[in-house]
Design an enzyme around this catalytic site. Structure first.
Site, PDB file in Angstrom:
ATOM      1  N   SER A 138       0.875  -1.181   0.011  1.00  0.00           N
ATOM      2  CA  SER A 138      -0.035  -0.100  -0.032  1.00  0.00           C
ATOM      3  C   SER A 138       0.767   1.134   0.070  1.00  0.00           C
ATOM      4  O   SER A 138       1.874   1.290   0.580  1.00  0.00           O
ATOM      5  CB  SER A 138      -0.732   0.048   1.320  1.00  0.00           C
ATOM      6  OG  SER A 138      -1.696   1.379   1.182  1.00  0.00           O
ATOM      7  N   LYS A 210      -4.859  -6.583   3.756  1.00  0.00           N
ATOM      8  CA  LYS A 210      -4.739  -5.558   2.620  1.00  0.00           C
ATOM      9  C   LYS A 210      -6.087  -5.112   2.071  1.00  0.00           C
ATOM     10  O   LYS A 210      -6.468  -3.794   2.002  1.00  0.00           O
ATOM     11  CB  LYS A 210      -3.801  -5.675   1.525  1.00  0.00           C
ATOM     12  CG  LYS A 210      -3.961  -4.734   0.386  1.00  0.00           C
ATOM     13  CD  LYS A 210      -3.162  -3.472   0.750  1.00  0.00           C
ATOM     14  CE  LYS A 210      -3.381  -2.207   0.013  1.00  0.00           C
ATOM     15  NZ  LYS A 210      -3.545  -2.038  -1.378  1.00  0.00           N
ATOM     16  N   HIS A 213      -7.746  -3.258   4.886  1.00  0.00           N
ATOM     17  CA  HIS A 213      -7.166  -1.997   4.673  1.00  0.00           C
ATOM     18  C   HIS A 213      -8.014  -1.180   3.464  1.00  0.00           C
ATOM     19  O   HIS A 213      -8.152  -0.122   3.829  1.00  0.00           O
ATOM     20  CB  HIS A 213      -5.570  -2.068   4.162  1.00  0.00           C
ATOM     21  CG  HIS A 213      -4.987  -0.726   3.937  1.00  0.00           C
ATOM     22  ND1 HIS A 213      -5.290  -0.256   2.646  1.00  0.00           N
ATOM     23  CD2 HIS A 213      -4.068   0.237   4.370  1.00  0.00           C
ATOM     24  CE1 HIS A 213      -4.709   0.881   2.544  1.00  0.00           C
ATOM     25  NE2 HIS A 213      -4.011   0.962   3.380  1.00  0.00           N
ATOM     26  N   ASN A 214      -8.221  -1.560   2.440  1.00  0.00           N
ATOM     27  CA  ASN A 214      -8.722  -0.910   1.403  1.00  0.00           C
ATOM     28  C   ASN A 214     -10.298  -0.588   1.666  1.00  0.00           C
ATOM     29  O   ASN A 214     -10.931   0.328   1.221  1.00  0.00           O
ATOM     30  CB  ASN A 214      -8.689  -1.661   0.014  1.00  0.00           C
ATOM     31  CG  ASN A 214      -7.291  -1.561  -0.727  1.00  0.00           C
ATOM     32  OD1 ASN A 214      -6.582  -1.172   0.160  1.00  0.00           O
ATOM     33  ND2 ASN A 214      -7.185  -1.765  -1.706  1.00  0.00           N
ATOM     34  N   GLU A 217     -10.163   2.222   3.742  1.00  0.00           N
ATOM     35  CA  GLU A 217      -9.814   3.096   2.929  1.00  0.00           C
ATOM     36  C   GLU A 217     -11.049   3.938   2.219  1.00  0.00           C
ATOM     37  O   GLU A 217     -11.249   5.230   2.112  1.00  0.00           O
ATOM     38  CB  GLU A 217      -8.663   2.860   1.838  1.00  0.00           C
ATOM     39  CG  GLU A 217      -8.427   3.593   0.659  1.00  0.00           C
ATOM     40  CD  GLU A 217      -7.462   2.915  -0.525  1.00  0.00           C
ATOM     41  OE1 GLU A 217      -6.419   2.269  -0.038  1.00  0.00           O
ATOM     42  OE2 GLU A 217      -7.908   3.015  -1.485  1.00  0.00           O
TER      43      GLU A 217
HETATM   44  C1  6PG Z   1      -3.158   1.322  -1.616  1.00  0.00           C
HETATM   45  C2  6PG Z   1      -4.374   1.649  -2.368  1.00  0.00           C
HETATM   46  C3  6PG Z   1      -4.407   0.986  -3.764  1.00  0.00           C
HETATM   47  C4  6PG Z   1      -5.602   1.422  -4.598  1.00  0.00           C
HETATM   48  C5  6PG Z   1      -6.673   0.502  -4.396  1.00  0.00           C
HETATM   49  C6  6PG Z   1      -8.186   1.248  -4.517  1.00  0.00           C
HETATM   50  O1  6PG Z   1      -3.268   0.751  -0.469  1.00  0.00           O
HETATM   51  O2  6PG Z   1      -1.914   1.762  -2.243  1.00  0.00           O
HETATM   52  O3  6PG Z   1      -5.413   0.773  -1.843  1.00  0.00           O
HETATM   53  O4  6PG Z   1      -4.049  -0.395  -3.725  1.00  0.00           O
HETATM   54  O5  6PG Z   1      -5.954   2.863  -4.553  1.00  0.00           O
HETATM   55  O6  6PG Z   1      -6.737  -0.312  -5.483  1.00  0.00           O
HETATM   56  O7  6PG Z   1      -8.322   1.489  -5.747  1.00  0.00           O
HETATM   57  P1  6PG Z   1     -10.010   1.916  -6.160  1.00  0.00           P
HETATM   58  O8  6PG Z   1     -10.455   2.825  -5.429  1.00  0.00           O
HETATM   59  O9  6PG Z   1      -9.826   2.090  -7.910  1.00  0.00           O
HETATM   60  O10 6PG Z   1     -10.782   0.632  -6.063  1.00  0.00           O
END
Ligand code: 6PG
Length: 508
Positions: A138, A210, A213-214, A217
């Site tokens: 990430s 991860k 994590h996303n 995110e």
């Molecule tokens: C990271 C991000 C990266 C990317 C994701 C989300 O941790 O560096 O999470 O992996 O931004 O793929 O992307 P999307 O918003 O396009 O789903």
């Protein structure tokens, strides 16, 4: 350990944004790197960049014309980093490596955003041909170049080989303060501090972590976007003014990478029109699927993660622009209540608290989800370590990850982040302001699905009693699904004979 042979230490396959920057980062940390991409222009691009950055110094990156050349260029056991899109391309490169003569103890590290169950299958599938290892990454382009957060998992023996390189290239944190130590200088990597990488667990565990994590995110980003809409559409503030509020919040408990970049985006003028750039960007959000996987996983395992799921839905609603345009002309909204400057200032403060509380809930959901899956998969996840490696390098890095780290250090078996005294007391203190902000958004007709779902999550968990008693009654009424009683031992099932004239209770 210094390698004195003519062979290189590690190979990087796939030189898109992430692969190229990982290769340069590894080289900056004194390792010799072989690189390959199906597109020779990309191979050349990395070599050129290295030349420009290391004028007068020894070059550490070697371009390869094909995978056989790459295998021949590396010390054994070979370490090969895959930086290719998740899905079929990963297996495509693995098949090509087998044809090129990869050996059983060579290590292939998948650094993409692969679905964790694919990683579990791949480890099995390639057994005997090579060691399929994985390490989620990430931090985007800058992270890959100057220090990402790395989530490795799989074969422990492979990790012993990979760990020194991974610790060198990872983002670093000051262990006392928990704050990132950052330096964005080619050739001068950060070598001090605690590296943001730790062995996560068996195959798939790193990609699962991860993925969560996303999911966090997605929710964290959506929370900030909701605050922007309330301030912009509700309070009539300009994008730049909202940017200033975010900058101020970024100095306090909301300090995070995402808050910082949001302020920057909002303050940016459009080079074409001079208007705020954000107002010229089409309001349709893209996604690659990792947030969706997190929401699906939470539903499958029965872990409440409503704020993460709402963030995925928010992206889905955003893409239905034409329907929204039509319905905007058809459906009534409230008459926005007038507010004086004092009320506006109070609402801005309330929103800051609301955002903090919702953010804590969204992390609580993510950590609870990881805990439930770990139990199911028999993974020994160390949540203090996971929080630690998210303190720098990754997209969700935030100052309050230090408090999460400390909460899990104090109690490794914390059932929910809301149980930690630090979060329980802060949320209890701020919950009134949280409600004020949500109520204001609702009265203004501004959708705040993440901020409000987090509040519902908070209220659900602080409710000793929920209306699931009525729900069980409904289920028993129409489907004889039975219920347990408060005054009888757990597990004892009862059914009321609802259709009989005289309704009798039956113990099953
Ligand atoms: C990271 C991000 C990266 C990317 C994701 C989300 O941790 O560096 O999470 O992996 O931004 O793929 O992307 P999307 O918003 O396009 O789903």
């Amino acid at each position: 350990m210094q390698n004195h042979s003519n062979l290189n230490d590690i190979g990087v396959i796939g030189l898109g944004v992430m692969g190229k920057n990982l290769a340069l980062n590894i080289a900056d940390n004194q390792y010799r790197v072989s690189v390959f991409d199906l597109d020779p222009v990309k191979v050349n691009g990395v070599l050129q960049q290295e030349k420009q950055e290391r004028v007068g110094q020894e070059l550490r990156i070697t371009g390869c014309a094909n995978l056989s050349e790459m295998l021949a260029s590396l010390t054994k056991p070979r370490i090969l980093v895959l930086s290719v899109p998740a899905g079929a391309p990963v297996d495509g490169v693995c098949a090509a490596l087998i044809s090129a003569g990869i050996e059983a103890d060579d290590i292939v590290i998948d650094t993409g955003n692969s679905l964790w169950t694919d990683t579990v299958e791949r480890e099995q599938h390639y057994q005997g041909q090579f060691i399929f290892f994985s390490s989620a990454v990430s931090g985007g382009e800058v992270g890959a170049r100057f220090g990402p957060s790395l989530m490795p998992s799989g074969d422990l023996g492979a990790w012993q080989h990979v760990a020194p390189i991974w610790k060198a290239i990872a983002a670093k944190v000051n262990p006392q303060t928990g704050l990132p130590i950052e330096r964005f200088e080619p050739g001068n990597p950060v070598t001090e501090g605690e590296p943001c990488t730790t062995y996560i667990g068996p195959a798939g565990a790193g990609h699962y972590v991860k993925m969560v994590h996303n999911g966090i995110e997605y929710a964290d980003m959506q929370l900030i976007c909701e605050a922007y809409q309330l301030l912009h559409d509700g309070l009539g503030m300009s994008a730049a003014e909202v940017g200033e509020v975010f900058e101020r919040w970024n100095q306090g408990s909301l300090n995070s990478y995402l808050m910082g970049i949001s302020a920057e985006v909002l303050k940016q003028a459009d080079p074409l029109t001079g208007k705020p750039l954000v107002e010229m960007i089409l309001d349709k959000a893209g996604q690659k699927g990792t947030g969706l996987w997190t929401a699906v996983s939470s539903l499958q395992i029965g872990c409440p993660a409503p704020t993460i799921a709402e963030a995925v839905y928010a992206r889905a609603v955003s893409t239905q622009k034409s329907l929204r345009v039509e319905l905007s002309k058809k459906l009534a909204g409230p008459l926005s209540p007038a507010m004086d400057e004092n009320q506006k200032a109070n609402l801005i403060d309330a929103l800051e608290s609301a955002l903090y509380c919702a953010k804590v809930c969204c992390y609580a959901q993510g950590f609870q989800l990881m805990a439930m899956t770990a139990l199911e998969q028999k993974w020994q996840l160390d949540f203090a370590e996971i929080a630690k490696i998210w303190r720098a390098g990754c997209i969700i890095r935030a100052t309050f990850l230090q408090s999460i780290t400390q909460a899990y250090q104090a109690d490794a078996n914390l059932s929910c982040l809301l149980m930690a005294d630090t979060f329980a007391s802060t949320l209890s203190e701020k919950q009134t302001e949280w409600r004020i902000a949500v109520a204001a958004a609702i009265m203004q007709g501004i959708p705040v699905p993440c901020i409000s779902s987090a509040l519902a999550y908070y209220d659900s968990y602080r409710s000793e009693t929920l209306p699931a008693n009525l729900l069980q009654g409904q289920r028993d009424f129409f489907g004889a699904h039975t219920f347990e009683r408060l005054d009888k031992p757990a597990g004892e099932k009862y059914h009321l004979d609802w259709s009989a004239q005289e309704r009798v209770l039956i113990k099953l």
